[in-house]
Design a protein around this motif. Structure first.
Motif, short mmCIF file in Angstrom:
data_model
loop_
_atom_site.label_atom_id
_atom_site.label_comp_id
_atom_site.label_asym_id
_atom_site.label_seq_id
_atom_site.Cartn_x
_atom_site.Cartn_y
_atom_site.Cartn_z
N LEU A 128 18.36 58.79 19.24
CA LEU A 128 19.81 58.77 19.09
C LEU A 128 20.40 57.90 20.19
CD1 LEU A 128 20.38 62.55 18.28
CD2 LEU A 128 20.14 60.64 16.68
N VAL A 129 20.87 56.73 19.84
CA VAL A 129 21.39 55.77 20.80
C VAL A 129 22.86 56.11 21.06
CG1 VAL A 129 21.78 53.34 21.29
CG2 VAL A 129 19.78 54.03 19.96
N LYS A 130 23.12 56.66 22.23
CA LYS A 130 24.48 57.06 22.59
C LYS A 130 25.12 56.07 23.56
CE LYS A 130 23.54 61.90 21.78
NZ LYS A 130 23.54 63.24 22.30
N LYS A 131 24.29 55.35 24.30
CA LYS A 131 24.79 54.44 25.32
C LYS A 131 23.87 53.22 25.37
CE LYS A 131 24.93 54.34 30.27
NZ LYS A 131 24.75 55.09 31.50
N THR A 132 24.44 52.05 25.51
CA THR A 132 23.65 50.83 25.65
C THR A 132 24.11 50.07 26.88
OG1 THR A 132 25.17 49.52 24.29
CG2 THR A 132 23.32 50.61 23.15
N GLY B 21 22.73 55.12 15.64
CA GLY B 21 23.89 55.14 16.52
C GLY B 21 25.05 54.45 15.83
N ASP B 22 25.96 53.90 16.62
CA ASP B 22 27.12 53.18 16.10
C ASP B 22 27.19 51.81 16.73
OD1 ASP B 22 28.16 55.25 14.47
OD2 ASP B 22 29.06 56.20 16.23
#
Length: 81
Positions: free
Chosen positions: A23-27, A70-71
């Motif tokens: 789950l990609v929450k921050k990049t 993610g978004d």
């Protein structure tokens, strides 16, 4: 039986996920990840070439999780590997 026919005896059909999705929450920008040593210059990467915001995923993480989601630019995405 055809060589390419579906064999239900080989299927793994379960209600639960075999692998926990990433789950990609921050990049962070790739250059910053390189500069800080979070990613090495020879690290294998996968590129999601989204027109609004390209996304780079670490291949080793994707080999473990198989799915990332993610978004990007307010739109949900799902990448499988």
């Amino acid at each position: 039986m055809s060589h390419y026919a579906f064999d239900p005896q080989r299927a793994i059909l379960k209600n639960e996920d075999m692998f926990k999705p990433l789950l990609v929450k921050k990049t962070i920008p790739l250059q910053k990840a390189l500069d800080t040593g979070q990613v090495q210059a020879d690290t294998d990467l996968l590129l999601l070439n989204h027109p609004d915001e390209p996304l780079v995923l670490v291949k080793a993480e994707m080999a473990y999780h198989h799915v990332a989601q993610g978004d990007i630019a307010g739109e949900p995405y799902l990448v499988s590997f």
